[in-house]
Each structure stands twice: as C-alpha cells, then as structure tokens.
Write an enzyme that holds these catalytic residues in place. Structure first.
Site, mmCIF file in Angstrom:
data_model
loop_
_atom_site.group_PDB
_atom_site.id
_atom_site.type_symbol
_atom_site.label_atom_id
_atom_site.label_comp_id
_atom_site.label_asym_id
_atom_site.label_seq_id
_atom_site.Cartn_x
_atom_site.Cartn_y
_atom_site.Cartn_z
ATOM 1 N N LYS A 190 6.504 -1.446 -10.691
ATOM 2 C CA LYS A 190 6.667 0.005 -10.554
ATOM 3 C C LYS A 190 6.415 0.403 -9.101
ATOM 4 O O LYS A 190 5.293 0.385 -8.621
ATOM 5 C CB LYS A 190 5.693 0.784 -11.441
ATOM 6 N N THR A 245 -8.549 3.312 -4.189
ATOM 7 C CA THR A 245 -9.703 2.778 -4.925
ATOM 8 C C THR A 245 -9.858 3.503 -6.260
ATOM 9 O O THR A 245 -10.191 2.887 -7.277
ATOM 10 C CB THR A 245 -10.957 2.900 -4.045
ATOM 11 N N GLU A 266 -5.722 -4.528 -4.348
ATOM 12 C CA GLU A 266 -5.767 -4.307 -2.890
ATOM 13 C C GLU A 266 -5.951 -2.814 -2.690
ATOM 14 O O GLU A 266 -5.030 -2.035 -2.924
ATOM 15 C CB GLU A 266 -4.461 -4.770 -2.237
ATOM 16 N N CYS A 300 -3.278 0.343 5.230
ATOM 17 C CA CYS A 300 -4.586 0.093 4.609
ATOM 18 C C CYS A 300 -5.605 -0.428 5.616
ATOM 19 O O CYS A 300 -6.787 -0.120 5.515
ATOM 20 C CB CYS A 300 -4.433 -0.880 3.444
ATOM 21 N N GLU A 397 -11.444 7.362 3.240
ATOM 22 C CA GLU A 397 -10.148 6.967 3.791
ATOM 23 C C GLU A 397 -9.259 8.205 3.890
ATOM 24 O O GLU A 397 -9.091 8.927 2.904
ATOM 25 C CB GLU A 397 -9.502 5.942 2.858
HETATM 26 P P1 NAD Z 1 -2.245 5.550 -5.452
HETATM 27 O O1 NAD Z 1 -3.400 4.809 -5.990
HETATM 28 O O2 NAD Z 1 -2.213 7.007 -5.600
HETATM 29 O O3 NAD Z 1 -0.892 5.027 -6.111
HETATM 30 C C1 NAD Z 1 -0.520 3.658 -6.070
HETATM 31 C C2 NAD Z 1 0.380 3.366 -7.245
HETATM 32 O O4 NAD Z 1 -0.378 3.512 -8.440
HETATM 33 C C3 NAD Z 1 1.583 4.304 -7.394
HETATM 34 O O5 NAD Z 1 2.697 3.550 -7.812
HETATM 35 C C4 NAD Z 1 1.143 5.261 -8.481
HETATM 36 O O6 NAD Z 1 2.215 5.806 -9.209
HETATM 37 C C5 NAD Z 1 0.321 4.339 -9.359
HETATM 38 N N1 NAD Z 1 -0.674 5.005 -10.199
HETATM 39 C C6 NAD Z 1 -1.368 6.127 -9.925
HETATM 40 N N2 NAD Z 1 -2.199 6.420 -10.947
HETATM 41 C C7 NAD Z 1 -2.027 5.466 -11.887
HETATM 42 C C8 NAD Z 1 -2.606 5.200 -13.157
HETATM 43 N N3 NAD Z 1 -3.532 6.000 -13.680
HETATM 44 N N4 NAD Z 1 -2.195 4.119 -13.835
HETATM 45 C C9 NAD Z 1 -1.272 3.281 -13.326
HETATM 46 N N5 NAD Z 1 -0.677 3.479 -12.133
HETATM 47 C C10 NAD Z 1 -1.061 4.557 -11.407
HETATM 48 O O7 NAD Z 1 -2.138 5.126 -3.921
HETATM 49 P P2 NAD Z 1 -1.050 5.593 -2.851
HETATM 50 O O8 NAD Z 1 -1.424 6.960 -2.418
HETATM 51 O O9 NAD Z 1 0.335 5.354 -3.346
HETATM 52 O O10 NAD Z 1 -1.272 4.540 -1.681
HETATM 53 C C11 NAD Z 1 -2.226 4.719 -0.702
HETATM 54 C C12 NAD Z 1 -3.440 3.867 -0.992
HETATM 55 O O11 NAD Z 1 -3.053 2.506 -1.034
HETATM 56 C C13 NAD Z 1 -4.480 3.949 0.097
HETATM 57 O O12 NAD Z 1 -5.761 4.070 -0.483
HETATM 58 C C14 NAD Z 1 -4.378 2.607 0.808
HETATM 59 O O13 NAD Z 1 -5.523 2.151 1.438
HETATM 60 C C15 NAD Z 1 -3.977 1.714 -0.290
HETATM 61 N N6 NAD Z 1 -3.332 0.521 0.257
HETATM 62 C C16 NAD Z 1 -4.046 -0.656 0.250
HETATM 63 C C17 NAD Z 1 -3.483 -1.814 0.792
HETATM 64 C C18 NAD Z 1 -4.241 -3.115 0.794
HETATM 65 O O14 NAD Z 1 -3.630 -4.157 1.016
HETATM 66 N N7 NAD Z 1 -5.541 -3.106 0.556
HETATM 67 C C19 NAD Z 1 -2.188 -1.775 1.329
HETATM 68 C C20 NAD Z 1 -1.512 -0.559 1.329
HETATM 69 C C21 NAD Z 1 -2.093 0.585 0.780
#
Ligand code: NAD
Length: 504
Positions: A190, A245, A266, A300, A397
């Site tokens: 997804k 997180t 991640e 990230c 963050e």
């Molecule tokens: P997010 O957690 O809001 O969403 C990530 C994904 O999870 C999306 O596809 C979203 O639709 C899905 N999602 C949201 N709620 C859900 C739920 N309850 N159940 C299942 N899926 C759900 O994060 P974002 O805003 O898309 O991305 C930014 C975040 O990603 C930042 O915190 C960043 O640090 C992190 N990130 C981490 C890395 C790493 O390698 N550690 C790399 C890139 C981004």
C-alpha cells in the site's frame, strides 16, 4: 530556466484514473480520488481506491503465488535474472517514473532523475546478487549423537504486507520489494494515499520483467481503511512498514490482535549533526545544509539538530544562514530547483504550527519561518537557535526544512545532547581527528552513523533505528534476512558400511 516538459507517455497516463493492481491485472473499483500536485495546489490525476475486499483479493493472490511452483520452486539464478531485468526496465522508464514522483510529491525533477530512480533500479541489481547466495549451514552438533546430522534452511517468510510513506515512494518501496522477491516472498503493497502513481507503473514493469502474477499486488487508499485491513489480515505473515512512530505503534497492536505477524518498522528520527572546532568548516557547512534541506527536510535521516562547538558557532551560523537563504526554492519541474514544495498543504500547515510552537517555547528564528505567499505548498529553509533541549523543535520530528541549532563545550556534552531524544535513527560527526570520530561513533545511540558526511545511504550497509526509531534493518545482508526464516533439520542416517569393493 530549463523547465522539464512532461513526456507524452505521462500525459496520456494521466488522462484516465489509475487502476490498482491485483494478481497481475489492473483493477478499477469505480471509486476514485483526486491527486493534488503540491507545486500548484491543483488536482492533476485520479486514482481508483481499493476496499477491504480488494485487500482480501490481493492477499489471496499473494498466497496462491507464494505456493505456486512457478515462483516457490523457481531456480535462484532465474529469480536473479528477473530482478536484474526489472532494474533495466526501471532505467529504461526513468523519465516516466521520475515525472510521476515529482507530480505526486513535489520532489525536484533533477533529484528524482539523478538519485531516486537510479537508486531504486540499483536496489534490484543489489538484491539480484543475493538470490544465488541465500544458504543455511551444516551445523556441527554439540551432543555426541552418533549418526545424527544437522543443517539449517533459509526459507521465505511468506506473504508480506508493505505499508509505505510518501517521502520516497519508489526508493523506500524498493528496500522492501527487492529483498522480498530475492527470497521468494510475495507482496501486498500500500503506497501512501498521495503518491501511488510511480509504484503502479512499476507493477506493470515487474510483470514485463517476468515476475509471475500475484507476486506483486498494489492496493491504494487510506491508512485507516486499506492500511489497517493489511495490518489486521490473518493471511499476511509479515508487515514491513516505513512511516511515523505513531502509526508504527498502531501496527504493533494490529499484529498482536490478529496473527502475531512479524514486523519490521522504519520509523521517525531526529538526527543530530555534531561539528567540532577541528572540522573542515567549509565541508561541514555544506554538509549541514544538505543534511536538512535535501528533499525539503522530508527525509527520515535528515540532520534536523545541529550542535556546534561554542568557539565556531557565530561564524558557522552566519555561513549556514547565507547558504540556506541562497537555495533555489520553487517549481520542482525546473531542473535548477533545489527545494520543491512540501508534499501537501496539510503537512506544510503542521510544519508551520510546530515552528510557531517552538518559537513560543523560546526558540529564536535565524531565517525562514514563514509560509510563502504563492500557490503551492512552499516553505522556506528555516533555522532556529534552540537552547532549551526540551523544546518541541528538538524533541519532535518536524519532517520539513527546519533546523535547530545549539552549542556544546566538550565531547561528553556533545554526545549527551546527541542522545537526548527518544529517537535513534542516524547521526553524523564532523571532525579531523580519527580517534574522536571513532569514540563519538561508538557513543551515539543510532542505527546509522556518518563521519564527515551525512545522509549517504548505501545498498550494502543496513539502515534502521535504535530507540523509538524502529525495529529491524533494511538493505545489506540484514535487510535480506528480514524476509527469511530459519528452519533446522536433523537427519538420522545410518551410514551403510563401506566395503573394500565399493572403493575400487
Ligand atoms: P504515516 O505513518 O502517517 O503513514 C505511513 C503509511 O502508513 C501510509 O501509507 C499511511 O496510509 C499508512 N497508515 C497510516 N495509519 C495507518 C494505520 N492505522 N494502519 C495501517 N496503515 C496506516 O507516515 P508518513 O507521514 O506517510 O511518512 C512520514 C514518516 O515516515 C516520518 O515519521 C518519517 O520519519 C518516516 N520515515 C521513516 C523512514 C525510515 O527509514 N526510518 C524513511 C522514510 C520515512
């Protein structure tokens, strides 16, 4: 101005709502959403949205493909050749893929072409190399067990649900899909709500490369509906997640409440950049700018906390703000643009709210900090002096082009400041002393550490978090092992007595 002109292939693709992808076929649900170009604030395309029923179909297709001898029994060298062919197809369609990335999330086209897409392709080449090297071992036994023989097998974990963020739609997908394919897993993926198009195009390329139907399935839609249908699904054996997180915590609960699926997470970061007074300051200023402002800080491992030795602070900050103010911010289709828009208006508003909160808590703006008065979701490079380490800008963050600066007087203090958040994703030190670099690299709690550089990932070096930055690793041999499980096999074999005749 060299403005990139969209290819006719992309323009044609955008004319119809994009279908999602199950069992090697495009699927049109009839329910569509508009995708917004963050550079203009305007809708530019539509995408069909999946339902919980589509997730069921995708998981069923992935399960059938997992046990199908066409995939499960595939010779490792043949599997490797498919991954390699896929990398070549990605390269051959780089312009199209880069255009879709830029339209959906605002990444400057030059960065999408030069880094995002080539790195995505190379990920498949890297893991193609592993296909023929996945092996268990012949185990020496500890008990004198007569005619017992032990060995281990490395087997794929099964159907993997992959839930992705929007900040590196292809690269972060590749870190999961390539090792999953190399090990013989199958995938239900997804992408983030706002950035599905490049990955949907990739699914077609995978089919063209020879990936059997059902091995790669892509469903679209919200986290609360489609994402959680994957994370709660009893037919999914493992979840590979990149995102915030907070969402990581929700997935843990879903895994526990369903089938205890395995998890790799991640998550977020708040990565420190430590600059000592013995550093090459020209390189360190450039490095600090790249560390936080690349991809508009939506990375990230972004170096979002800068700690400077007190003696270099004023000179360093003067040079830093001058460079930050000189960055070219604007239309991501302009090949000279260095900072594109923030990926969505909602995210831009969240960034600005945090900056205001930080200022109310005592942070002092050194540059930036205002929303641009133009269409599109632009936010300028923003730097703040933040002496109080409990300030929200230090602890949370922001995931945008926002850097907080503080000073230290000793190595011990620098290490304590670096370790002063709940995260532990990445860090860097800038120094000319190798012994200091070594000491600090050992003392800072994080999964990735750089010396005299920042944010240079490599396919051979795993990435992942300490603390609340995640579980597990991606890339390298550890990234591969996340998709494998070990089976021990014991044989009781009574050797036939050797006869002189058989040796002749
Ligand atoms: P997010 O957690 O809001 O969403 C990530 C994904 O999870 C999306 O596809 C979203 O639709 C899905 N999602 C949201 N709620 C859900 C739920 N309850 N159940 C299942 N899926 C759900 O994060 P974002 O805003 O898309 O991305 C930014 C975040 O990603 C930042 O915190 C960043 O640090 C992190 N990130 C981490 C890395 C790493 O390698 N550690 C790399 C890139 C981004």
């Amino acid at each position: 101005m060299a403005r990139h002109v969209l290819s006719s292939t992309t323009l044609k693709r955008l004319e119809q709502p994009a279908p999602f992808w199950i069992d090697g076929k495009p699927v049109r649900s009839g329910r569509t959403v508009s995708l917004c170009n963050p550079a203009t604030g305007q809708s530019f395309a539509e995408c069909h949205v999946s339902t919980g029923h589509d997730v069921d179909q995708a998981v069923a297709a992935a399960r059938a493909a997992f046990v199908n001898p066409d995939w499960a029994g595939m010779n490792a060298a043949v599997r490797a050749r498919i991954l390699w062919r896929l990398a070549e197809l990605i390269d051959a369609h780089a312009i199209e893929l880069a255009e879709l990335e830029t339209l959906c999330m605002g990444k400057p086209i030059a960065a999408a072409m030069r880094m995002e897409v080539p790195f995505f392709a190379e990920t498949f080449r890297y893991f193609a190399g592993w296909c023929t090297k996945i092996s268990g071992m012949s185990a020496p036994l500890s008990f004198p067990a007569g005619d017992l023989h032990g060995l281990t097998l490395q087997e794929p974990v099964g159907v993997v649900g992959m839930i992705l963020p929007w900040n590196g739609p292809l690269v972060i997908a590749g870190w999961k899909i390539a090792p999953a394919l190399a090990t013989g897993c199958t995938c239900v993926i997804k992408p983030a709500e706002t950035t599905p198009l490049s990955l949907l195009r990739f699914a077609e390329l995978a089919a063209q490369a020879g990936v059997p139907d059902g091995v790669i399935n892509i469903v679209t839609g919200s986290g609360s509906e489609v994402g959680s249908a994957i994370s709660r699904h009893p037919g999914v054996d493992k979840l590979a997640f990149t995102g915030s997180t907070g969402t990581g915590r929700a997935l843990l609960q879903d895994a526990a409440a369903s089938n205890l699926k395995k998890l790799s997470l991640e998550l977020g970061g708040k990565s420190p950049v430590l600059v000592f007074d013995d550093a090459d300051l020209d390189a360190a200023v450039d490095g600090a700018v790249d560390a936080i402002f690349g991809n508009s800080g939506q990375v990230c491992v972004a170096g979002s906390r800068l700690y400077l030795h007190k003696s270099i602070r004023d000179d360093f900050v003067a040079r830093l703000t001058e460079k930050a103010n000189a960055l070219r911010i604007g239309d991501p289709m302009d090949e000279k643009t260095q900072l594109g828009p923030i990926a969505s208006q909602a995210h831009l508003d969240a960034i600005h709210r945090r900056v205001e909160e930080g200022v109310a808590g005592g942070a002092v703006l050194l540059c930036g900090g205002r929303q641009a008065d133009s269409p599109g979701s632009y936010y300028p490079p923003t730097i703040l002096d933040v002496a109080d380490q409990s300030n929200v800008l230090v602890q949370d963050e922001i995931f945008g082009p926002v850097l907080c600066v503080a000073t230290f007087e000793s190595e011990e203090e620098a290490i304590a400041l670096a370790n002063g958040t709940r995260y532990g994703l990445a860090a860097s030190v800038w120094t000319s002393q190798i012994d200091r670099a070594f000491r600090v690299s050992r003392a800072v709690q994080c999964g990735v550490f750089w010396v005299n550089t920042h944010n240079i990932p490599d396919l051979g070096t795993p990435i992942g978090g300490y603390g609340q930055s995640g579980w597990g690793r991606e890339l390298g041999h550890l990234g591969l092992s996340e998709y494998l499980q070990s089976k021990s096999v014991m044989f009781k074999i009574s050797p036939a007595p050797m006869s002189a005749g058989r040796l002749q």
